[in-house]
Design a protein around this motif. Structure first.
Motif, PDB file in Angstrom:
ATOM      1  N   UNK A   1      82.976  47.368  40.772  1.00 47.92           N
ATOM      2  CA  UNK A   1      83.535  48.019  41.963  1.00 47.92           C
ATOM      3  C   UNK A   1      82.630  49.176  42.362  1.00 47.92           C
ATOM      4  N   UNK A   2      82.709  49.582  43.637  1.00 50.08           N
ATOM      5  CA  UNK A   2      81.972  50.780  44.019  1.00 50.08           C
ATOM      6  C   UNK A   2      82.695  51.990  43.438  1.00 50.08           C
ATOM      7  N   UNK A   3      82.021  53.142  43.504  1.00 46.54           N
ATOM      8  CA  UNK A   3      82.583  54.327  42.855  1.00 46.54           C
ATOM      9  C   UNK A   3      83.964  54.672  43.419  1.00 46.54           C
ATOM     10  N   UNK A   4      84.147  54.540  44.735  1.00 50.43           N
ATOM     11  CA  UNK A   4      85.461  54.906  45.283  1.00 50.43           C
ATOM     12  C   UNK A   4      86.516  53.865  44.975  1.00 50.43           C
TER      13      UNK A   4
ATOM     14  N   UNK B   1      78.769  56.361  58.977  1.00 46.01           N
ATOM     15  CA  UNK B   1      79.004  56.731  57.571  1.00 46.01           C
ATOM     16  C   UNK B   1      80.258  56.062  57.036  1.00 46.01           C
ATOM     17  N   UNK B   2      81.287  56.074  57.851  1.00 48.07           N
ATOM     18  CA  UNK B   2      82.545  55.452  57.428  1.00 48.07           C
ATOM     19  C   UNK B   2      82.312  53.984  57.081  1.00 48.07           C
TER      20      UNK B   2
ATOM     21  N   UNK C   1      79.187  49.256  51.586  1.00 54.59           N
ATOM     22  CA  UNK C   1      78.266  49.201  50.438  1.00 54.59           C
ATOM     23  C   UNK C   1      78.459  50.355  49.475  1.00 54.59           C
ATOM     24  N   UNK C   2      79.209  51.375  49.815  1.00 55.09           N
ATOM     25  CA  UNK C   2      79.404  52.507  48.910  1.00 55.09           C
ATOM     26  C   UNK C   2      78.244  53.491  48.987  1.00 55.09           C
TER      27      UNK C   2
ATOM     28  N   UNK D   1      72.494  52.615  41.593  1.00 47.97           N
ATOM     29  CA  UNK D   1      73.055  51.617  42.496  1.00 47.97           C
ATOM     30  C   UNK D   1      74.462  52.055  42.905  1.00 47.97           C
ATOM     31  N   UNK D   2      75.075  51.404  43.902  1.00 51.27           N
ATOM     32  CA  UNK D   2      76.405  51.865  44.363  1.00 51.27           C
ATOM     33  C   UNK D   2      77.546  51.549  43.400  1.00 51.27           C
TER      34      UNK D   2
END
Lengths: 173, 399
Positions: free
Chosen positions: B62-65, B316-317, B323-324, B352-353
């Motif tokens: 998963x991406x960080x968020x 940005x959103x 892609x994160x 990486x993301x």
């Protein structure tokens, strides 16, 4: 980023250098955290020194975990996070292990708390710890095949893949 | 299965008993293989993994968020604390500074969470020891805390409210009044629990002198949290390695020297009172106005209004949610004080993301390791008192 030669960055590095000149292979500073990379053969003696040295007193093994950098070599990085409760300091001890020989000395004789942490790493990464009193799988079933936190183990697992494949092919004309 | 062991009164037969995995006092699915000599525990071997869900492996995909929602689900009595430790680790990796207002709100919510977690512990532990009514009182107050969480974040339990760089939403107006109301009510309620339990002879009989572990042994087994503090060592991450502006708050670390189950109970009750003190100070510190997220284009999602007027904000959103973002390569390890002990998050990034490795040092898992040390030589009924006062959450043990 490696440490600049003349000025020892902190007590840990200075203490270990004073004890043995070749104990430390590399010192990494990142975001205020110190990582001391040591050779595999020195791990247990460095750990004992960190615990027993009056200037270091790392009495608590906070955490131990592994990073798989597949396909890079040496592939595995073991990170031990030590805390000195009296001196309020943290340090990370790192050992690098290769694909073909993922074996390292157990730290159970130094910190009893390493027992389950090393069992977890053995279970999920397949690293062997010599001298561990009870090295068995802990989170996964005893008959599980493979080590799921390795990078070459798919996130979906192996068992579900045939099921997923049939689900996608069933609706095709 | 029986084996013969040498005891003080000569050789005797032991019996192996499976406690769990479905046993009400294990607070989840934990199996303990007990070797018994009569009612005395000769050997205890915990067997875990029944709730293993591979959260650490899922985080790597998963991406960080995106991974924040997974952290809620480890320790389901402390979801905000799990969000916090994960976000602190990612923020450290990014070198992000969080606005003071968000930091104080985080402290307030995490301390409320600590009280609610201790309430669940107290209620369920009292049931284990045979006191039914305390459970009902504790859950009544816990419900008030969950209502505050629902009001602030929209969710009672899995809030995912603490986000990288700040908070998910601006808290609604009037939320402070609700916390104030809770603060007025709570001290009297804690007195009520104490009047039901602290002097109670059954409670004392079940807990006093049971499950003793010395401070040296506790440190050797990496035991942290109330179990360590009840053994006399004032080790609390909020004081020793302050995070989220905890160094600006005045509070004590309750300790005890008895290191038995009763001492752990007293430490937790005292911790609830200390948390109330911290919440009081946090209310006074939180500025009425101010940002709740740090300014970091490309990492922190822009405000909704900006997206409707500014091209960059919209880009940005889009990029953050498709892609994160990519933090620099490196590793961080952050520890916070969860209701159960030292909760740590180790993140390794390769630039990486998605995290290369995301590991949680779960206090329940590591404290549980000392269980055999606590119960061997004790009676089988004491095993329940010991499991209870270590305060494990199986979701966090198995992850």
């Amino acid at each position: 980023m490696t440490e600049s030669g003349s000025q020892p960055t902190n007590v840990v590095v200075a203490g270990l250098r004073a004890w043995s000149t070749n104990a430390i292979e590399e010192v990494i500073e990142f975001r205020g955290e110190t990582t001391v990379v040591v050779a595999r053969k020195n791990l247990r003696s460095v750990a004992e020194r960190c615990r027993d040295d009056r200037a270091l007193q790392f009495n608590l093994l906070s955490d131990a975990t592994c990073v798989d950098r597949f396909p890079l070599e040496p592939r595995y990085e073991l990170n031990y996070h030590l805390v000195s409760i009296p001196r309020r300091q943290k340090v990370r001890i790192r050992v690098r292990l290769s694909t073909h020989d993922p074996v390292v000395d157990s730290l159970v004789p130094v910190w009893l708390g390493a027992g389950w942490l090393e069992r977890e790493i053995f279970d999920l990464f397949g690293i062997q710890f010599t001298g561990h009193p009870d090295l068995r799988r802990i989170l996964l079933p005893e008959d599980w095949e493979g080590h799921p936190l390795r990078k070459d183990f798919p996130v979906e697992g192996y068992r579900d893949i045939p099921a997923i494949a049939t689900r996608y092919t069933r609706n095709r004309p | 299965m029986t084996t013969t062991v040498e005891t003080a009164t000569g050789p005797s037969k032991t019996m192996v008993l499976n406690m769990g995995p479905q046993h009400p006092s294990t607070h989840g699915v934990l199996r303990i293989v007990l070797e018994l000599d009569g009612e005395t525990v000769v050997k205890a071997v915990p067997d875990l993994g029944y709730l293993h869900t591979g959260i650490e492996k899922s985080c790597e995909d998963k991406t960080y968020s995106q991974a924040i929602t997974l952290t809620d689900r480890m320790d389901y009595l402390n979801p905000l604390g799990n969000n916090l430790v994960y976000c602190l680790a990612v923020e450290k990796l990014l070198g992000l500074e969080v606005p003071k207002r968000a930091q104080y709100i985080r402290v307030l919510l995490v301390e409320l969470q600590r009280i609610s977690s201790h309430l669940v512990w107290l209620g369920t532990h009292a049931i284990d020891m045979g006191a039914m009514s305390v459970f009902l009182y504790c859950f009544r107050e816990r419900e008030e805390i969950l209502k505050i969480f629902e009001f602030v974040s929209g969710q009672r339990m899995m809030t995912s409210y603490i986000r990288i760089g700040g908070l998910a939403l601006e808290p609604p107006t009037g939320w402070i009044d609700r916390v104030e109301k809770f603060l007025k009510m709570m001290p009297g309620r804690i007195d009520d629990y104490e009047s039901l339990l602290t002097g109670n002879r059954i409670w004392l009989g079940r807990l006093k002198g049971v499950g003793v572990i010395s401070a040296e042994d506790a440190v050797a087994y990496s035991v942290t949290g109330p179990t360590l503090r009840a053994a006399g060592l004032a080790y609390d991450n909020r004081k020793v390695f302050p995070y989220s502006s905890y160094d600006e708050f005045e509070f004590d670390i309750p300790t005890s020297n008895d290191s038995d189950c009763f001492a752990r109970y007293m430490v937790r009750v005292a911790e609830m009172r200390e948390s109330l003190k911290i919440i009081r100070q946090a209310i006074d510190k939180i500025p009425a106005e101010g940002p709740i997220r740090s300014e970091a284009p490309g990492i922190i999602p822009p405000a909704r209004e900006k997206m409707k007027t500014e091209m960059e904000a919209l880009i940005y959103h889009f990029k953050i949610f498709t892609e994160g973002f990519s933090p620099p390569a490196g590793e961080t390890f952050v520890t916070v004080e969860s209701p159960r002990g030292e909760l740590g998050c180790f993140i390794a990034s390769d630039g990486s993301p998605k995290p290369l490795r995301c590991h949680f040092r779960s206090p329940s898992y590591i404290n549980l390791q000392a269980l055999p040390k606590l119960v061997e030589g004790q009676l089988i009924s004491d095993v329940i008192a010991c499991i209870g006062t270590i305060d494990i959450v199986l979701g966090e043990v198995d992850r």
